[in-house]
Structures are given as structure tokens and as C-alpha cells.
Design a protein around this motif. Structure first.
Motif, mmCIF file in Angstrom:
data_model
loop_
_atom_site.group_PDB
_atom_site.id
_atom_site.type_symbol
_atom_site.label_atom_id
_atom_site.label_comp_id
_atom_site.label_asym_id
_atom_site.label_seq_id
_atom_site.Cartn_x
_atom_site.Cartn_y
_atom_site.Cartn_z
ATOM 1 N N GLY A 209 -107.483 -34.677 86.775
ATOM 2 C CA GLY A 209 -107.185 -34.669 85.345
ATOM 3 C C GLY A 209 -106.192 -33.626 84.908
ATOM 4 N N SER A 210 -105.698 -32.799 85.811
ATOM 5 C CA SER A 210 -104.732 -31.758 85.470
ATOM 6 C C SER A 210 -103.492 -32.360 84.819
ATOM 7 C CB SER A 210 -104.334 -30.992 86.739
ATOM 8 O OG SER A 210 -103.247 -30.134 86.512
ATOM 9 N N VAL A 211 -103.015 -31.720 83.742
ATOM 10 C CA VAL A 211 -101.804 -32.163 83.061
ATOM 11 C C VAL A 211 -100.691 -31.171 83.405
ATOM 12 C CG1 VAL A 211 -100.743 -32.755 80.859
ATOM 13 C CG2 VAL A 211 -103.202 -33.085 81.182
ATOM 14 N N GLN A 212 -99.601 -31.657 83.988
ATOM 15 C CA GLN A 212 -98.509 -30.802 84.425
ATOM 16 C C GLN A 212 -97.211 -31.231 83.762
ATOM 17 O OE1 GLN A 212 -98.687 -30.356 88.797
ATOM 18 N NE2 GLN A 212 -100.855 -30.908 88.693
ATOM 19 N N HIS A 213 -96.223 -30.337 83.766
ATOM 20 C CA HIS A 213 -95.017 -30.595 82.973
ATOM 21 C C HIS A 213 -93.907 -31.289 83.752
ATOM 22 C CE1 HIS A 213 -92.319 -27.070 84.287
ATOM 23 N NE2 HIS A 213 -93.380 -27.007 85.054
ATOM 24 N N LEU A 214 -94.149 -31.592 85.038
ATOM 25 C CA LEU A 214 -93.131 -32.244 85.850
ATOM 26 C C LEU A 214 -93.727 -33.417 86.636
ATOM 27 C CD1 LEU A 214 -91.574 -29.028 87.465
ATOM 28 C CD2 LEU A 214 -90.608 -30.314 85.548
ATOM 29 N N THR A 215 -92.942 -34.474 86.802
ATOM 30 C CA THR A 215 -93.302 -35.535 87.732
ATOM 31 C C THR A 215 -92.590 -35.281 89.053
ATOM 32 O OG1 THR A 215 -91.473 -36.940 86.994
ATOM 33 C CG2 THR A 215 -93.615 -37.251 85.920
ATOM 34 N N ALA A 216 -93.181 -35.734 90.148
ATOM 35 C CA ALA A 216 -92.604 -35.519 91.470
ATOM 36 C C ALA A 216 -92.676 -36.803 92.286
ATOM 37 C CB ALA A 216 -93.345 -34.397 92.193
ATOM 38 N N GLN A 217 -91.664 -36.979 93.122
ATOM 39 C CA GLN A 217 -91.649 -38.114 94.044
ATOM 40 C C GLN A 217 -91.264 -37.579 95.422
ATOM 41 O OE1 GLN A 217 -88.571 -41.531 94.512
ATOM 42 N NE2 GLN A 217 -90.047 -42.268 92.977
ATOM 43 N N LEU A 218 -92.182 -37.693 96.371
ATOM 44 C CA LEU A 218 -91.960 -37.217 97.735
ATOM 45 C C LEU A 218 -91.480 -38.379 98.606
ATOM 46 C CD1 LEU A 218 -92.321 -34.956 99.920
ATOM 47 C CD2 LEU A 218 -94.639 -35.886 100.264
ATOM 48 N N ARG A 219 -90.404 -38.136 99.350
ATOM 49 C CA ARG A 219 -89.881 -39.142 100.263
ATOM 50 C C ARG A 219 -89.766 -38.517 101.650
ATOM 51 N NH1 ARG A 219 -84.739 -41.389 96.630
ATOM 52 N NH2 ARG A 219 -85.935 -41.812 94.716
ATOM 53 N N VAL A 220 -90.498 -39.056 102.607
ATOM 54 C CA VAL A 220 -90.450 -38.584 103.989
ATOM 55 C C VAL A 220 -90.021 -39.748 104.868
ATOM 56 C CG1 VAL A 220 -91.719 -37.541 105.895
ATOM 57 C CG2 VAL A 220 -92.284 -36.921 103.533
ATOM 58 N N ASN A 221 -88.797 -39.643 105.410
ATOM 59 C CA ASN A 221 -88.235 -40.734 106.229
ATOM 60 C C ASN A 221 -88.309 -42.073 105.507
ATOM 61 O OD1 ASN A 221 -87.692 -38.892 108.294
ATOM 62 N ND2 ASN A 221 -89.667 -39.261 109.295
ATOM 63 N N GLY A 222 -88.045 -42.025 104.197
ATOM 64 C CA GLY A 222 -88.005 -43.249 103.399
ATOM 65 C C GLY A 222 -89.335 -43.668 102.801
ATOM 66 N N GLN A 223 -90.440 -43.069 103.251
ATOM 67 C CA GLN A 223 -91.749 -43.408 102.688
ATOM 68 C C GLN A 223 -91.956 -42.628 101.394
ATOM 69 O OE1 GLN A 223 -95.049 -42.615 105.262
ATOM 70 N NE2 GLN A 223 -96.559 -43.469 103.855
ATOM 71 N N VAL A 224 -92.314 -43.319 100.317
ATOM 72 C CA VAL A 224 -92.384 -42.712 98.990
ATOM 73 C C VAL A 224 -93.828 -42.498 98.550
ATOM 74 C CG1 VAL A 224 -91.782 -42.976 96.553
ATOM 75 C CG2 VAL A 224 -90.195 -43.755 98.316
ATOM 76 N N GLN A 225 -94.101 -41.291 98.026
ATOM 77 C CA GLN A 225 -95.380 -40.987 97.392
ATOM 78 C C GLN A 225 -95.106 -40.258 96.082
ATOM 79 O OE1 GLN A 225 -97.249 -39.317 101.330
ATOM 80 N NE2 GLN A 225 -98.931 -39.767 99.914
#
Length: 226
Positions: A198-214
Motif C-alpha cells: 500500500g505504500s504511495v511513492q512519487h515515481l513509477t519505475a519499469q525494470l528491463r533485464v535482457n528485454g524482460q519487463v517488470q
């Protein structure tokens, strides 16, 4: 559960506060937060006011949401059974000159709001420039002046140097190529809620490792003065 937690903290807060916090922010009233103080501490409702108590301090500050951040609503969604929430905020702090009286916090920005935990005791916070995390599967990325450490569920930690690229509209990415791994972290200034805690944070993040997205959320560490 949301309603119960909210009542514990905010039953005494004026009803009109909710209307004010949900009002749309006008671009004409944006104020630079440069030179303002960043602090971490505890939010609670007392005598009809939203109060902020910095980590390791006894002083209290009455919160005025000058930046129309919606801090009241955000805190209400994560308070514990004692009506308390942890917050990482930036604003103008004016301490009271009278003994036993609260000061005033004119709040313009929050970095994260979450349930009370041991965040005040985090020994790595001041050295971090960015923390990002996500779920399904769980991952964490900590970046600092000496490099980044990526931890992923079921895999060995990955510690490497990186390069940062600034992009338009406050966005940026961290990139590294090492040990046959191409890692990118794309970050944007947008409210983000962790669906697990439930934590509210001020940034969105997208992790890409060898093309795999999370996907996940992120916030600036104490080593970054943005």
C-alpha cells in the motif's frame, strides 16, 4: 479496513480538508521546492490537525498542504491501528518559539507515505540516490554514487556501475551492461501505489533485464536533492 484505519487517524479533522486536498493543482501556482527541507517522520491526527513528528525528535509540526499534494488522503490509506503513518516529505519548517507548542510545516512535496516501519532507522538511506521495487516476482534496486545493486527473487544479487540518462518531463533511466546482462530502469515522476504493502511513492519505475519487463514504484534516496 480502509474505513476503520481512516477513522482512527482523522475522525477529528475538519470535513473541508478533504475538499481542499482533492482540488486540482493549477500550473500557475507551482512553486519550486529548491531550498526547502526534506525530512522523514511520523504523521498522525491530533486535536483536529494533521501533525508531523520528524524521526528522532519530539517536536511536532502542524501540516499545511500548501502544494495540494493530497497528503491527508494518502496517509489515511496506510495508517496502522494506532492511526500513524510514515512519511518522507519536503517543505518549509517553522519551529514554535513557545515551549510545548507545535511548529508549522508548509508541505509542498512528498516522496513516499507508508505504514509505520523501521524506515527512520535505515542506515543506507542517506547514501542512496534511488530506490525502486516491484512484485510478481519481487525485485529491488538500490542506486548510489558507487553503483547499483539489483536483487531479484530466485537470483543472485547483481552489483554493477551504471550510467544515468536524463529525459524530458523529469523522466530518466539508469543503464548498465555487465556479466552478459543488459539492465535498464526507466523512471517517471508519477504517483505510484505498491499493491502489496500500500505504500504511495512519487515515481513509477519499469525494470528491463535482457528485454524482460517488470513494473514497480520508486523514490529518491537521501543522496539525491531533487
Amino acid at each position: 479496513m480502509f474505513a476503520v484505519r481512516s477513522l482512527v487517524m482523522f475522525a477529528l479533522l475538519p470535513l473541508f480538508a478533504g475538499c481542499q486536498m482533492l482540488a486540482p493543482k493549477s500550473d500557475d501556482t507551482k512553486i519550486s521546492t529548491a531550498g526547502m527541507i526534506r525530512m522523514q517522520g511520523e504523521l498522525t491526527g491530533q486535536n483536529g490537525k494533521l501533525m508531523f513528528q520528524p524521526c528522532d525528535e519530539h517536536r511536532l509540526y502542524a501540516v499545511l498542504d500548501k502544494g495540494n499534494t493530497g497528503i491527508l488522503q494518502e496517509a489515511a490509506s496506510v495508517v496502522d491501528k494506532n492511526g500513524k503513518a510514515f512519511a518522507d516529505v519536503r517543505g518549509n519548517f517553522v519551529a514554535s518559539k513557545a515551549v510545548g507548542s507545535e511548529g508549522q510545516l508548509s508541505l509542498y512535496q512528498f516522496y513516499r507515505v507508508e505504514r509505520p516501519n523501521d524506515a527512520c532507522m535505515d542506515p543506507n538511506f542517506k547514501r542512496l540516490t534511488l530506490h525502486a521495487s516491484g512484485n510478481n516476482p519481487k525485485w529491488n534496486l538500490n542506486a548510489g554514487g558507487k553503483g547499483m545493486v539489483l536483487e531479484r527473487e530466485g537470483k543472485e544479487p547483481f552489483a554493477v556501475p551504471y550510467m544515468e540518462e536524463q529525459l524530458p518531463d523529469g523522466r530518466f533511466n539508469l543503464v548498465t551492461d555487465a556479466n552478459d546482462q543488459h539492465v535498464e530502469l526507466w523512471v517517471a515522476p508519477q504517483r505510484c501505489v505498491d499493491p502489496v504493502n500500500g505504500s504511495v511513492q512519487h515515481l513509477t519505475a519499469q525494470l528491463r533485464v535482457n528485454g524482460q519487463v517488470q513494473r514497480g514504484c520508486a523514490y529518491y534516496g537521501g543522496g539525491r536533492n531533487d
